[in-house]
Design an enzyme around this catalytic site. Structure first.
Site, PDB file in Angstrom:
ATOM      1  N   ASN A  16      42.638  42.395  41.969  1.00 14.18           N
ATOM      2  CA  ASN A  16      43.066  42.968  43.248  1.00 14.18           C
ATOM      3  C   ASN A  16      44.150  42.110  43.874  1.00 14.18           C
ATOM      4  O   ASN A  16      44.143  40.875  43.760  1.00 14.18           O
ATOM      5  CB  ASN A  16      41.897  43.212  44.209  1.00 14.18           C
ATOM      6  CG  ASN A  16      41.008  42.007  44.438  1.00 14.18           C
ATOM      7  OD1 ASN A  16      40.894  41.135  43.593  1.00 14.18           O
ATOM      8  ND2 ASN A  16      40.384  41.959  45.596  1.00 14.18           N
ATOM      9  N   GLU A  40      45.851  41.823  47.509  1.00 15.48           N
ATOM     10  CA  GLU A  40      45.795  42.287  48.894  1.00 15.48           C
ATOM     11  C   GLU A  40      47.125  42.082  49.600  1.00 15.48           C
ATOM     12  O   GLU A  40      48.021  41.395  49.101  1.00 15.48           O
ATOM     13  CB  GLU A  40      44.655  41.556  49.627  1.00 15.48           C
ATOM     14  CG  GLU A  40      43.310  41.893  48.999  1.00 15.48           C
ATOM     15  CD  GLU A  40      42.119  41.336  49.745  1.00 15.48           C
ATOM     16  OE1 GLU A  40      42.290  40.451  50.609  1.00 15.48           O
ATOM     17  OE2 GLU A  40      40.998  41.802  49.451  1.00 15.48           O
ATOM     18  N   ASN A  41      47.232  42.715  50.758  1.00 16.58           N
ATOM     19  CA  ASN A  41      48.450  42.626  51.547  1.00 16.58           C
ATOM     20  C   ASN A  41      48.068  42.547  53.015  1.00 16.58           C
ATOM     21  O   ASN A  41      47.061  43.152  53.419  1.00 16.58           O
ATOM     22  CB  ASN A  41      49.334  43.847  51.278  1.00 16.58           C
ATOM     23  CG  ASN A  41      50.681  43.724  51.946  1.00 16.58           C
ATOM     24  OD1 ASN A  41      50.871  44.168  53.073  1.00 16.58           O
ATOM     25  ND2 ASN A  41      51.614  43.104  51.263  1.00 16.58           N
ATOM     26  N   ALA A  42      48.883  41.844  53.787  1.00 10.86           N
ATOM     27  CA  ALA A  42      48.602  41.696  55.218  1.00 10.86           C
ATOM     28  C   ALA A  42      48.511  43.051  55.912  1.00 10.86           C
ATOM     29  O   ALA A  42      47.820  43.197  56.924  1.00 10.86           O
ATOM     30  CB  ALA A  42      49.678  40.830  55.871  1.00 10.86           C
ATOM     31  N   CYS A  99      43.748  47.688  44.171  1.00  9.31           N
ATOM     32  CA  CYS A  99      42.493  47.294  43.518  1.00  9.31           C
ATOM     33  C   CYS A  99      42.757  46.824  42.086  1.00  9.31           C
ATOM     34  O   CYS A  99      43.765  47.195  41.467  1.00  9.31           O
ATOM     35  CB  CYS A  99      41.527  48.466  43.457  1.00  9.31           C
ATOM     36  SG  CYS A  99      40.854  48.979  45.037  1.00  9.31           S
ATOM     37  N   GLU A 125      41.299  47.720  39.349  1.00  9.49           N
ATOM     38  CA  GLU A 125      41.298  48.812  38.366  1.00  9.49           C
ATOM     39  C   GLU A 125      42.663  49.480  38.279  1.00  9.49           C
ATOM     40  O   GLU A 125      43.162  49.781  37.199  1.00  9.49           O
ATOM     41  CB  GLU A 125      40.247  49.866  38.747  1.00  9.49           C
ATOM     42  CG  GLU A 125      38.823  49.369  38.742  1.00  9.49           C
ATOM     43  CD  GLU A 125      38.365  48.818  40.093  1.00  9.49           C
ATOM     44  OE1 GLU A 125      39.184  48.182  40.792  1.00  9.49           O
ATOM     45  OE2 GLU A 125      37.188  49.013  40.428  1.00  9.49           O
ATOM     46  N   CYS A 177      36.214  52.052  43.596  1.00 10.62           N
ATOM     47  CA  CYS A 177      36.327  52.834  44.837  1.00 10.62           C
ATOM     48  C   CYS A 177      36.783  54.258  44.502  1.00 10.62           C
ATOM     49  O   CYS A 177      37.180  54.565  43.374  1.00 10.62           O
ATOM     50  CB  CYS A 177      37.311  52.159  45.807  1.00 10.62           C
ATOM     51  SG  CYS A 177      39.043  52.444  45.403  1.00 10.62           S
TER      52      CYS A 177
HETATM   53  N1  THU Z   1      38.355  46.146  45.274  1.00 11.35           N
HETATM   54  C1  THU Z   1      38.745  46.239  43.968  1.00 11.35           C
HETATM   55  O1  THU Z   1      39.732  45.619  43.544  1.00 11.35           O
HETATM   56  N2  THU Z   1      38.025  47.034  43.155  1.00 11.35           N
HETATM   57  C2  THU Z   1      36.836  47.622  43.478  1.00 11.35           C
HETATM   58  O2  THU Z   1      36.212  48.252  42.639  1.00 11.35           O
HETATM   59  C3  THU Z   1      36.324  47.498  44.840  1.00 11.35           C
HETATM   60  C4  THU Z   1      37.271  46.913  45.835  1.00 11.35           C
HETATM   61  C5  THU Z   1      39.078  45.208  46.139  1.00 11.35           C
HETATM   62  C6  THU Z   1      39.982  45.806  47.159  1.00 11.35           C
HETATM   63  C7  THU Z   1      40.021  44.716  48.204  1.00 11.35           C
HETATM   64  O3  THU Z   1      40.981  43.744  47.829  1.00 11.35           O
HETATM   65  C8  THU Z   1      38.646  44.072  48.117  1.00 11.35           C
HETATM   66  O4  THU Z   1      38.135  44.432  46.856  1.00 11.35           O
HETATM   67  C9  THU Z   1      37.698  44.486  49.214  1.00 11.35           C
HETATM   68  O5  THU Z   1      37.617  45.865  49.303  1.00 11.35           O
END
Ligand code: THU
Length: 131
Positions: A42, A44-46, A53, A55, A86
């Site tokens: 994953n 993330e971004n501000a 994600c 996946e 998700c």
């Molecule tokens: N996230 C994933 O990368 N995959 C998942 O299956 C569930 C959620 C990440 C997104 C975000 O960076 C963090 O988990 C919290 O939601």
């Protein structure tokens, strides 16, 4: 590749996760029908909404390298529960592997698996867009 090898690749990919906001690091390892394996984490971004994600990170790498048929994906996170993809990721994966297997790990190393069509029943697909 065995399930355990794919899960280990997902766990290793989680080490590269960029998750300063949630602190929830996720890794994925995607095996395609051509035998190639793509990993992702994953990012993330501000803006939060710009977060990708693990996946979809792995899936984007596969598509951009020419592998369009997904067979199996392993998802790993440091969680006491099995980490399942998700909703957006389920929809994304379905496009390229409607019957693919989804291995969901938890931090103690145990895992469970589902067929994607069980995780996303009655899915919207491109075939519905005919007049
Ligand atoms: N996230 C994933 O990368 N995959 C998942 O299956 C569930 C959620 C990440 C997104 C975000 O960076 C963090 O988990 C919290 O939601």
């Amino acid at each position: 590749m065995t399930d355990r090898e794919l899960l280990n690749a997902a766990k290793k990919a989680a080490e590269n996760a960029y998750a300063p906001y949630s602190r929830f690091k996720v890794g994925a390892a995607l095996e395609c029908e051509d035998g190639k394996v793509y990993t992702g984490c994953n990012v993330e971004n501000a803006s939060l909404g710009g977060t990708l994600c693990a996946e979809r990170c792995a899936g984007m790498k596969a598509i951009s390298e020419g592998s369009r048929h997904f067979r199996r994906i392993a998802v790993w996170a440091d969680s006491k529960d099995y980490t399942t993809p998700c909703g957006i990721c389920r929809q994304f994966l379905l496009e390229f592997g409607p019957n693919m297997e989804v291995l969901c790990a938890r931090s103690d190393g145990r895992y469970t698996s589902y067929r994607l069509d069980k995780l996303l029943p009655f899915a919207f697909t491109g075939t519905m867009m005919t007049l």
